[in-house]
Design a protein around this motif. Structure first.
Motif, mmCIF file in Angstrom:
data_model
loop_
_atom_site.group_PDB
_atom_site.id
_atom_site.type_symbol
_atom_site.label_atom_id
_atom_site.label_comp_id
_atom_site.label_asym_id
_atom_site.label_seq_id
_atom_site.Cartn_x
_atom_site.Cartn_y
_atom_site.Cartn_z
ATOM 1 N N PHE A 139 6.667 10.336 -5.658
ATOM 2 C CA PHE A 139 5.291 11.198 -5.403
ATOM 3 C C PHE A 139 4.365 9.952 -4.865
ATOM 4 N N PHE A 140 4.249 8.871 -5.520
ATOM 5 C CA PHE A 140 3.542 7.736 -5.192
ATOM 6 C C PHE A 140 3.894 7.238 -3.553
ATOM 7 N N GLU A 141 5.037 7.297 -3.329
ATOM 8 C CA GLU A 141 5.544 6.599 -2.331
ATOM 9 C C GLU A 141 5.252 7.677 -0.955
ATOM 10 N N LEU A 142 5.426 8.916 -1.141
ATOM 11 C CA LEU A 142 5.000 9.844 -0.257
ATOM 12 C C LEU A 142 3.341 9.966 0.058
ATOM 13 N N HIS A 143 2.728 9.708 -1.171
ATOM 14 C CA HIS A 143 1.269 9.507 -0.735
ATOM 15 C C HIS A 143 0.715 8.079 -0.149
ATOM 16 N N ARG A 144 1.723 7.246 -0.414
ATOM 17 C CA ARG A 144 1.251 5.920 0.067
ATOM 18 C C ARG A 144 1.614 6.184 1.590
ATOM 19 N N ASN A 145 2.734 6.983 1.946
ATOM 20 C CA ASN A 145 2.961 7.010 3.357
ATOM 21 C C ASN A 145 1.878 7.823 4.061
ATOM 22 N N VAL A 146 1.074 8.568 3.599
ATOM 23 C CA VAL A 146 -0.145 9.384 4.135
ATOM 24 C C VAL A 146 -1.192 8.249 4.312
ATOM 25 N N VAL A 147 -1.388 7.365 3.470
ATOM 26 C CA VAL A 147 -2.382 6.422 3.451
ATOM 27 C C VAL A 147 -1.939 5.572 4.709
ATOM 28 N N VAL A 148 -0.930 5.160 4.831
ATOM 29 C CA VAL A 148 -0.261 4.266 6.094
ATOM 30 C C VAL A 148 -0.590 5.058 7.391
ATOM 31 N N ALA A 149 -0.370 6.226 7.024
ATOM 32 C CA ALA A 149 -0.688 7.113 8.694
ATOM 33 C C ALA A 149 -2.229 6.953 9.126
ATOM 34 N N LEU A 150 -3.096 6.630 8.219
ATOM 35 C CA LEU A 150 -4.382 6.811 8.157
ATOM 36 C C LEU A 150 -4.997 5.565 8.454
ATOM 37 N N CYS A 151 -4.294 4.343 8.075
ATOM 38 C CA CYS A 151 -4.878 2.921 8.155
ATOM 39 C C CYS A 151 -4.372 2.131 9.399
ATOM 40 N N PRO A 152 -5.431 1.303 9.591
ATOM 41 C CA PRO A 152 -4.681 0.037 10.745
ATOM 42 C C PRO A 152 -3.269 -0.440 10.367
ATOM 43 N N ALA A 153 -2.559 -0.825 11.346
ATOM 44 C CA ALA A 153 -1.210 -1.474 10.965
ATOM 45 C C ALA A 153 -1.375 -2.586 10.136
ATOM 46 N N ASP A 154 -2.403 -3.538 10.511
ATOM 47 C CA ASP A 154 -2.804 -4.608 9.860
ATOM 48 C C ASP A 154 -3.233 -4.580 8.477
ATOM 49 N N THR A 155 -3.246 -3.232 7.799
ATOM 50 C CA THR A 155 -3.940 -3.313 6.362
ATOM 51 C C THR A 155 -3.123 -3.962 5.245
ATOM 52 N N ASP A 156 -3.679 -4.676 4.426
ATOM 53 C CA ASP A 156 -3.027 -5.547 3.480
ATOM 54 C C ASP A 156 -2.295 -4.249 2.581
ATOM 55 N N PRO A 157 -0.949 -4.591 2.252
ATOM 56 C CA PRO A 157 -0.045 -3.739 1.478
ATOM 57 C C PRO A 157 -0.642 -3.437 0.134
ATOM 58 N N GLY A 158 -1.402 -4.314 -0.567
ATOM 59 C CA GLY A 158 -1.968 -4.052 -1.723
ATOM 60 C C GLY A 158 -3.042 -3.146 -1.617
ATOM 61 N N LEU A 159 -3.691 -3.285 -0.770
ATOM 62 C CA LEU A 159 -4.990 -1.964 -0.543
ATOM 63 C C LEU A 159 -4.353 -0.789 -0.297
ATOM 64 N N ILE A 160 -3.258 -0.802 0.515
ATOM 65 C CA ILE A 160 -2.526 0.500 0.900
ATOM 66 C C ILE A 160 -2.212 1.167 -0.469
#
Length: 207
Positions: free
Chosen positions: A130-151
């Motif tokens: 569940f967390f990974e799928l929500h994380r994928n949604v966040v990735v789609a909304l963030c710039p490509a260079d966003t820090d993974p920890g912040l994601i």
């Protein structure tokens, strides 16, 4: 339900009947006999497959968790970039029909799960996915260079918000009425978690 059923299919049907009863009557209103009658099977069938009430509740919780995961995977996609609108549509649709029944049943089991390790496991064994799928949604909304920890932190906040919203919808709250509105709220939530709030250790929900 005439005709012979394979055991796995029969268990699913009994769990589905139990989920409907949980949503309507709560944990105390679910008995083996009531599940038999709801499922349209001979008396004693449920007790044959699930010897105790605890076993039946745990099986129903596992069924809910598996259906939830299947819905979320289909709605958001399994790739690295999640479907934000798909998540919004799924959450709004959880307020009606069979998904609303499942949501009500889920929350009937949440409090007992604090005292039942088997129930707790049913709701936690898919938590990383569940967390990974929500994380994928966040990735789609963030710039490509966003820090993974912040994601990770943004994903945790989003998952927490969605869980609370689904509880509100199950209780009849219709403050958010459309997937378009929810899409915008999701985007705003993700944008509102600043880098300054990044905390070590949030990553991946207790992984």
């Amino acid at each position: 339900m005439g005709g012979k059923q394979n055991p796995d299919q029969r268990r699913r049907e009994l769990c589905d009947a139990a989920i409907t009863l949980l949503a309507r009557e709560g944990v105390k209103g679910v008995t083996h006999l009531k599940v038999d009658r709801k499922a349209g099977v001979p008396d004693g069938t449920t007790s044959f497959y699930f010897r105790t009430s605890a076993a039946l509740m745990r099986a129903a919780a596992n069924r809910i968790a598996d259906l939830d995961l299947a819905d979320l995977t289909a709605a958001t996609g399994s790739g690295a970039h999640g479907d934000v609108r798909g998540l919004a549509r799924l959450v709004i649709r959880s307020s009606t029909g069979a998904r609303l029944v499942r949501s009500k049943a889920r929350y009937e089991l949440v409090m007992p799960s604090s005292r039942d390790a088997g129930l707790a496991e049913a709701f936690s064994h898919n938590q990383q996915r569940f967390f990974e799928l929500h994380r994928n949604v966040v990735v789609a909304l963030c710039p490509a260079d966003t820090d993974p920890g912040l994601i990770d932190e943004k994903a945790y906040v989003l998952l927490t918000f969605i869980s609370g919203l689904m509880l509100a919808l199950a209780r009849g709250d219709r403050t958010i009425n459309s997937d378009e509105e929810l899409h915008d709220i999701i985007a705003a939530i993700v944008a509102a978690v600043p880098a300054a709030s990044h905390r070590e250790g949030v990553a991946a929900v207790d992984r």
